[in-house]
Design an enzyme around this catalytic site. Structure first.
Site, short mmCIF file in Angstrom:
data_model
loop_
_atom_site.label_atom_id
_atom_site.label_comp_id
_atom_site.label_asym_id
_atom_site.label_seq_id
_atom_site.Cartn_x
_atom_site.Cartn_y
_atom_site.Cartn_z
N SER A 11 14.17 -0.98 3.03
CA SER A 11 13.25 -0.45 4.40
C SER A 11 12.58 0.62 4.23
O SER A 11 12.44 1.50 5.05
CB SER A 11 14.36 -0.21 5.30
OG SER A 11 15.22 0.68 4.70
N ASN A 13 8.58 2.26 3.05
CA ASN A 13 7.00 2.12 4.00
C ASN A 13 6.74 0.60 3.69
O ASN A 13 6.24 -0.04 4.77
CB ASN A 13 6.06 2.85 2.80
CG ASN A 13 4.84 2.87 3.35
OD1 ASN A 13 3.83 2.86 2.45
ND2 ASN A 13 4.76 3.35 4.78
N PHE A 41 18.85 1.94 3.06
CA PHE A 41 19.73 3.13 2.23
C PHE A 41 20.10 4.26 3.40
O PHE A 41 19.12 4.77 3.77
CB PHE A 41 18.81 3.39 1.25
CG PHE A 41 19.48 4.27 0.43
CD1 PHE A 41 20.52 4.05 -0.62
CD2 PHE A 41 19.08 5.59 0.20
CE1 PHE A 41 20.98 4.99 -1.37
CE2 PHE A 41 19.41 6.73 -0.59
CZ PHE A 41 20.62 6.32 -1.39
N LYS A 204 -1.16 -3.00 -12.07
CA LYS A 204 -2.09 -2.41 -11.33
C LYS A 204 -1.79 -0.83 -10.96
O LYS A 204 -2.63 -0.10 -10.67
CB LYS A 204 -2.85 -3.10 -10.32
CG LYS A 204 -1.96 -3.17 -8.73
CD LYS A 204 -1.94 -2.09 -7.95
CE LYS A 204 -0.96 -2.25 -6.83
NZ LYS A 204 -0.72 -0.81 -6.36
N ASN A 242 -24.81 -2.00 -3.32
CA ASN A 242 -24.89 -3.22 -2.37
C ASN A 242 -23.86 -2.77 -1.29
O ASN A 242 -24.21 -3.24 0.17
CB ASN A 242 -24.11 -4.56 -3.13
CG ASN A 242 -25.06 -5.24 -4.11
OD1 ASN A 242 -26.19 -5.64 -3.59
ND2 ASN A 242 -25.02 -4.71 -5.49
N LYS A 268 -33.24 -1.75 -6.69
CA LYS A 268 -33.36 -3.06 -6.26
C LYS A 268 -31.69 -3.65 -6.00
O LYS A 268 -30.84 -3.55 -6.95
CB LYS A 268 -33.76 -4.21 -7.07
CG LYS A 268 -35.43 -4.00 -6.99
CD LYS A 268 -36.09 -4.47 -5.73
CE LYS A 268 -37.44 -4.05 -5.62
NZ LYS A 268 -37.89 -3.93 -4.25
N1 LIG Z 1 4.12 1.01 0.04
C1 LIG Z 1 3.19 0.06 -0.11
O1 LIG Z 1 2.06 0.35 0.48
C2 LIG Z 1 3.34 -1.04 -0.89
C3 LIG Z 1 4.62 -1.02 -1.82
N2 LIG Z 1 4.82 -2.35 -2.57
C4 LIG Z 1 5.86 -2.29 -3.47
O2 LIG Z 1 7.18 -2.23 -2.68
C5 LIG Z 1 8.31 -1.82 -3.25
C6 LIG Z 1 9.00 -0.94 -2.37
O3 LIG Z 1 8.17 -0.01 -1.65
P1 LIG Z 1 8.36 0.70 -0.33
O4 LIG Z 1 8.86 -0.08 0.54
O5 LIG Z 1 7.08 1.25 -0.02
O6 LIG Z 1 9.31 1.81 -0.66
P2 LIG Z 1 9.27 3.53 -0.52
O7 LIG Z 1 8.21 3.84 -1.76
O8 LIG Z 1 8.95 3.93 0.85
O9 LIG Z 1 10.72 3.82 -0.99
C7 LIG Z 1 11.52 4.45 -0.42
C8 LIG Z 1 12.73 3.40 -0.02
O10 LIG Z 1 13.71 3.63 -1.11
C9 LIG Z 1 14.98 3.71 -0.63
N3 LIG Z 1 15.72 4.36 -1.58
C10 LIG Z 1 15.95 5.71 -1.95
N4 LIG Z 1 17.07 5.95 -2.73
C11 LIG Z 1 17.38 4.86 -3.15
C12 LIG Z 1 18.54 4.56 -3.72
N5 LIG Z 1 19.35 5.14 -4.47
N6 LIG Z 1 19.03 3.08 -3.82
C13 LIG Z 1 18.24 2.18 -3.16
N7 LIG Z 1 17.25 2.32 -2.27
C14 LIG Z 1 16.96 3.78 -2.22
C15 LIG Z 1 14.74 4.39 0.38
O11 LIG Z 1 15.78 4.49 1.55
C16 LIG Z 1 13.65 4.06 1.16
O12 LIG Z 1 13.92 2.75 1.74
C17 LIG Z 1 7.80 -1.11 -4.36
O13 LIG Z 1 8.03 -2.17 -5.74
C18 LIG Z 1 6.30 -0.95 -4.27
O14 LIG Z 1 5.35 -0.90 -5.14
C19 LIG Z 1 3.95 -3.20 -2.62
C20 LIG Z 1 2.92 -3.10 -1.73
C21 LIG Z 1 2.69 -2.23 -0.73
O1 LIG Z 2 0.71 -1.72 -3.72
C1 LIG Z 2 0.34 -1.04 -3.04
C2 LIG Z 2 -1.08 -1.75 -2.32
O2 LIG Z 2 -1.31 -3.14 -2.76
C3 LIG Z 2 0.29 0.28 -2.89
O3 LIG Z 2 0.13 0.95 -3.81
P1 LIG Z 2 0.71 2.41 -4.13
O4 LIG Z 2 2.16 2.23 -4.39
O5 LIG Z 2 -0.06 2.92 -4.98
O6 LIG Z 2 0.62 3.18 -2.60
#
Ligand SMILES: NC(=O)C1=CN([C@@H]2O[C@H](COP(=O)(O)OP(=O)(O)OC[C@H]3O[C@@H](n4cnc5c(N)ncnc54)[C@H](O)[C@@H]3O)[C@@H](O)[C@H]2O)C=CC1
Ligand SMILES: O=C(CO)COP(=O)(O)O
Length: 321
Positions: A11, A13, A41, A204, A242, A268
């Protein structure tokens, strides 16, 4: 048949942004049970439990402030309670926490349940690189698909248009996940090369760190893209001529040719002309419908098609249907 129970494991971002979509899609379809459990969490936010805040204010005020979650998404602090009875598990935690969570979940996993990992990261073992989906598969003994894309969570929560890819070795599961996760502005392509999708999503992030270093050091776009292929695509979309002229085209009433002359001092553009050449080839080969982006760029540049039609055309991409 009762709808399938969905549990979101995470839960943060991205987890919260995806909960917004899943909650609303689950409510709208008979295929899924309307109540969606989201494992949170537990932590205190200004002296209050985060789960309590989510369940009363329907907002994850810490990780996705400013966006309401559907009321049928219920925050659950106990992982075993959250995942018990789930038919569909959506894994979306930072990758460093997945192993321990799977161990806690194992005794409570329903046989025949299926999973999808939205986690971008890899694990490293004695034999080298391990995919996060492999760890989930191995620990929980379930089929795991993946979803990865250029999906900044806040922008997805804003409902700005974007695309993403589900990698699923089981096509039937891929379709179930697509039904659960696709919206008008979050468009999904399902492919079978799950491992490739996951690797791209994970690796990435390393490149992104390198890009941040380049920015910090004050270097330009070429430095940031010091590889090839995809890097070139990204760079051109942020820093190229572009892109710059196309933006001015939207904001003025001038033609591409006039703007090219005014803005580029004799340099161009290659993009509009290339779109015309490609369009001719597609026409000859009867393949226009398969390339809506190339086609609409050509039509906007040369045939007076309104620019806003670009998004509508992407929303109807044949891969999304
Ligand atoms: N934020 C974004 O824009 C995007 C994130 N992702 C991927 O999604 C995955 C999750 O990312 P987010 O939801 O953004 O998380 P986040 O970066 O917001 O991480 C915080 C989360 O981790 C939890 N947390 C903290 N300590 C913990 C523990 N000891 N055990 C379990 N959970 C704990 C927090 O409660 C919170 O829910 C990552 O692998 C990220 O690369 C993929 C696409 C977009
Ligand atoms: O995976 C992501 C966008 O596709 C989010 O990237 P960041 O974790 O670098 O914000």
């Amino acid at each position: 048949m009762p709808g399938k129970n969905v549990c979101i494991v995470g839960s943060g971002n991205w987890g919260s942004a995806i909960a917004k979509i899943v909650g609303s899609n689950a409510k709208a379809s008979n295929r899924f049970a309307p109540l969606v459990k989201m494992w949170v969490f537990e932590e205190l936010v200004e002296g209050r439990k985060l789960t309590e805040i989510i369940n009363t204010e329907h907002e994850n005020v810490k990780y996705l402030p400013g966006h309401k979650l559907p009321k049928n998404v219920v925050a659950v602090p106990d992982i075993t309670e959250a995942c018990s009875g789930a038919d569909i598990l959506i894994f979306v935690v930072p990758h460093q926490f997945i192993r321990r969570l799977c161990d806690q979940m194992k005794p409570h996993i329903k046989p025949e349940s299926i999973g999808i990992s939205l986690i971008k990261g890899v694990d490293e073992g004695p034999d080298g690189l391990r995919l996060i989906s492999d760890i989930i598969r191995e620990k929980l003994e379930l089929e795991v698909s993946v979803l990865m894309g250029a999906n900044i969570a806040n922008e997805v929560a804003e409902e700005n248009f974007c695309e993403t890819t589900i990698g699923s070795k089981n096509p039937e599961n891929g379709q179930v996940f697509k039904e659960l996760l696709q919206t008008q502005n979050f468009r999904i392509t399902v492919v079978s090369e799950s491992d490739t999708v996951e690797l791209c999503g994970a690796l990435k992030n390393i490149v992104a760190v390198g890009a941040g270093f380049c920015d910090g050091l004050g270097f330009g776009d070429n430095t940031k893209a010091a590889s090839c292929g995809v890097a070139d695509l990204i760079t051109t979309c942020y820093g190229g001529r572009n892109r710059k002229v196309a933006e001015a085209f939207v904001k003025s009433s001038k033609s591409i040719a006039e703007l090219e002359k005014e803005m580029l001092n004799g340099q161009k553009l290659q993009g509009p002309q290339t779109s015309a050449e490609v369009f001719k080839i597609l026409q000859k080969k009867n393949m226009i419908e398969k390339f809506p982006l190339f086609t609409s760029v050509y039509q906007i540049c040369y045939e007076g098609k309104p620019v806003k039609a670009l998004i509508a055309c992407l929303q109807h991409h044949p891969e999304h249907m």
